[in-house]
Design a protein around this motif. Structure first.
Motif, mmCIF file in Angstrom:
data_model
loop_
_atom_site.group_PDB
_atom_site.id
_atom_site.type_symbol
_atom_site.label_atom_id
_atom_site.label_comp_id
_atom_site.label_asym_id
_atom_site.label_seq_id
_atom_site.Cartn_x
_atom_site.Cartn_y
_atom_site.Cartn_z
ATOM 1 N N ASN A 23 -4.708 -2.035 -4.136
ATOM 2 C CA ASN A 23 -4.086 -1.653 -2.908
ATOM 3 C C ASN A 23 -3.401 -0.609 -2.709
ATOM 4 O O ASN A 23 -2.929 0.371 -1.831
ATOM 5 C CB ASN A 23 -3.209 -2.953 -2.629
ATOM 6 C CG ASN A 23 -3.699 -4.056 -2.085
ATOM 7 O OD1 ASN A 23 -3.814 -5.398 -2.826
ATOM 8 N ND2 ASN A 23 -4.723 -4.096 -1.097
ATOM 9 N N HIS A 28 -0.938 1.855 6.360
ATOM 10 C CA HIS A 28 -0.143 0.847 5.310
ATOM 11 C C HIS A 28 1.094 1.441 5.287
ATOM 12 O O HIS A 28 2.247 0.665 4.972
ATOM 13 C CB HIS A 28 -0.943 1.015 4.173
ATOM 14 C CG HIS A 28 -2.245 0.711 4.272
ATOM 15 N ND1 HIS A 28 -3.235 1.642 3.771
ATOM 16 C CD2 HIS A 28 -2.834 -0.491 4.398
ATOM 17 C CE1 HIS A 28 -4.348 0.968 4.120
ATOM 18 N NE2 HIS A 28 -4.257 -0.495 4.336
ATOM 19 N N VAL A 86 2.867 -2.061 4.649
ATOM 20 C CA VAL A 86 2.319 -3.016 5.033
ATOM 21 C C VAL A 86 0.950 -3.232 4.936
ATOM 22 O O VAL A 86 0.189 -2.265 5.301
ATOM 23 C CB VAL A 86 2.515 -3.230 6.704
ATOM 24 C CG1 VAL A 86 2.092 -4.404 7.365
ATOM 25 C CG2 VAL A 86 4.265 -3.180 7.030
ATOM 26 N N PRO A 104 -2.656 -5.457 5.520
ATOM 27 C CA PRO A 104 -3.096 -6.468 6.436
ATOM 28 C C PRO A 104 -3.809 -7.740 5.424
ATOM 29 O O PRO A 104 -3.839 -7.260 4.167
ATOM 30 C CB PRO A 104 -4.249 -5.759 7.042
ATOM 31 C CG PRO A 104 -3.659 -4.273 7.154
ATOM 32 C CD PRO A 104 -3.215 -4.113 5.974
ATOM 33 N N ALA A 105 -3.618 -8.712 5.821
ATOM 34 C CA ALA A 105 -4.205 -9.802 5.087
ATOM 35 C C ALA A 105 -5.531 -9.806 4.640
ATOM 36 O O ALA A 105 -5.925 -10.378 3.566
ATOM 37 C CB ALA A 105 -3.948 -11.159 6.002
ATOM 38 N N GLU A 147 -7.112 -7.278 3.644
ATOM 39 C CA GLU A 147 -7.056 -6.389 2.418
ATOM 40 C C GLU A 147 -6.193 -6.606 1.237
ATOM 41 O O GLU A 147 -6.347 -6.018 0.316
ATOM 42 C CB GLU A 147 -6.421 -4.885 2.939
ATOM 43 C CG GLU A 147 -7.351 -4.170 4.104
ATOM 44 C CD GLU A 147 -6.686 -2.866 4.565
ATOM 45 O OE1 GLU A 147 -6.214 -2.202 3.668
ATOM 46 O OE2 GLU A 147 -6.884 -2.613 5.699
ATOM 47 N N LYS A 176 -2.997 -12.986 2.725
ATOM 48 C CA LYS A 176 -1.827 -12.832 3.529
ATOM 49 C C LYS A 176 -1.331 -11.527 3.871
ATOM 50 O O LYS A 176 -1.316 -10.854 2.821
ATOM 51 C CB LYS A 176 -0.590 -13.915 3.116
ATOM 52 C CG LYS A 176 -1.023 -15.375 3.013
ATOM 53 C CD LYS A 176 -0.009 -16.296 2.257
ATOM 54 C CE LYS A 176 -0.306 -17.654 2.498
ATOM 55 N NZ LYS A 176 0.671 -18.457 1.845
ATOM 56 N N VAL A 177 -0.506 -11.458 4.680
ATOM 57 C CA VAL A 177 0.175 -9.741 4.980
ATOM 58 C C VAL A 177 1.263 -9.506 3.873
ATOM 59 O O VAL A 177 1.864 -10.536 3.777
ATOM 60 C CB VAL A 177 0.717 -9.773 6.527
ATOM 61 C CG1 VAL A 177 1.419 -8.293 6.493
ATOM 62 C CG2 VAL A 177 -0.250 -10.090 7.322
ATOM 63 N N GLU A 201 4.299 -7.245 3.002
ATOM 64 C CA GLU A 201 5.150 -6.325 3.658
ATOM 65 C C GLU A 201 6.316 -5.989 2.783
ATOM 66 O O GLU A 201 7.196 -7.181 2.283
ATOM 67 C CB GLU A 201 5.618 -6.765 5.015
ATOM 68 C CG GLU A 201 6.510 -5.961 5.881
ATOM 69 C CD GLU A 201 6.749 -6.386 7.209
ATOM 70 O OE1 GLU A 201 8.071 -6.215 7.503
ATOM 71 O OE2 GLU A 201 6.025 -6.816 7.855
#
Length: 212
Positions: free
Chosen positions: A37, A46, A61, A63-64, A66, A71-72, A74
Motif C-alpha cells: 500500500n 490516496h 485514504v 479504498p477497501a 486495495e 475495509k477502508v 483512513e
C-alpha cells in the motif's frame, strides 16, 4: 537525511532516492501501512489534502478494494510529515520522474515502483543509516510494540491500527509484549516499595569495635 539533502547545491538522482527512502521510513513510522500500500500511494487518489492555510490537513485514504482487510483505511498525516512530503514533491520528486506523475514513490518511467524492489531499498537504507538489519513489514510489528509499551491494556488501538479483523489475531502477536510489560510493572512496584521502606527506616550499619 533531509537536512543533509537540503545542503546539496545540486539534487542528483542518488540524493533524491535517499530522500525517498527517508520519507518512506517516516511514513511507516507514523502509519504502519503494508509495503504494498505504501508503494502504491498516489496523490488525489490516496493522498488527499483538505482545507487551506491553518485548516489544511492531509489524509491517507486507501479504498477497501486495495486494502487486505477489505475495509477502508483512513489516517491523518502528522504536520511534520506533511511538510516533508511537500518538500519531497517540490525538490526531489521531479528528479526521479517525469512531470505530472501522481505516484509518491515513482519509477523512472513515472509509474509505480516495484513493491519488492522498494522494500529492499528501504531495508538497505535503514541498514546503511543505522546499522540495523530489518524489513519494511516489521514497522507494523514495531508500531504495536511501541504502543503497548506505553499503553499495555490498549490492545484495541493496535488492532485498529494494524487492520486486524479479529482481536484474537492482535492478542496472538503481542501477548509476549504485554507479558513483558506486566513483569516490568511488578519489578517497578517492588523497587518503589523498597525505596519507601528504606526512606522510612534507614539501614544502620553496625561497626565492629577494634580489638586491642
Amino acid at each position: 537525511v533531509f537536512a543533509e539533502a537540503e545542503g546539496a547545491t545540486v539534487v542528483t538522482p542518488k540524493i533524491a532516492r535517499r530522500a525517498a527512502c527517508a520519507l518512506a521510513v517516516d511514513l511507516l513510522t507514523v502509519m504502519p501501512l503494508r509495503i504494498n500500500n505504501l508503494t502504491g500511494l498516489e496523490f488525489d487518489r490516496h493522498i488527499i489534502v483538505l482545507g487551506r492555510g491553518k485548516r489544511e490537513e492531509m489524509l491517507v485514504v486507501i479504498p477497501a478494494a486495495e486494502f487486505k482487510t477489505g475495509k477502508v483505511f483512513e489516517m491523518r498525516v502528522p504536520q511534520t510529515v506533511v511538510e516533508r512530503i511537500k518538500r519531497f514533491m517540490e525538490r526531489y520528486h521531479p528528479v526521479l520522474a517525469p512531470a505530472g506523475s501522481a505516484q509518491l514513490f515513482v519509477s523512472p518511467e513515472g509509474g509505480r515502483r516495484s513493491t519488492d524492489a522498494f522494500s529492499r531499498a528501504v531495508s538497505n537504507f535503514v541498514k546503511q543509516e543505522t546499522g540495523l538489519i530489518t524489513k519494511a513489514h516489521l514497522f507494523r510489528s514495531l508500531a504495536g510494540k511501541l504502543h503497548l509499551e506505553e499503553h499495555s491494556e490498549d490492545m484495541e488501538t493496535v488492532r485498529r491500527l494494524l487492520g486486524h479483523e479479529r482481536s484474537e489475531t492482535t492478542h496472538r502477536y503481542y501477548v509476549e509484549a504485554r507479558t513483558t510489560r506486566h513483569m516490568q510493572r511488578y519489578t517497578d512496584m517492588i523497587e518503589q516499595r523498597r525505596a519507601k521502606a528504606a526512606a522510612a527506616q534507614p539501614i544502620r550499619i553496625r561497626r565492629k569495635r577494634a580489638v586491642k
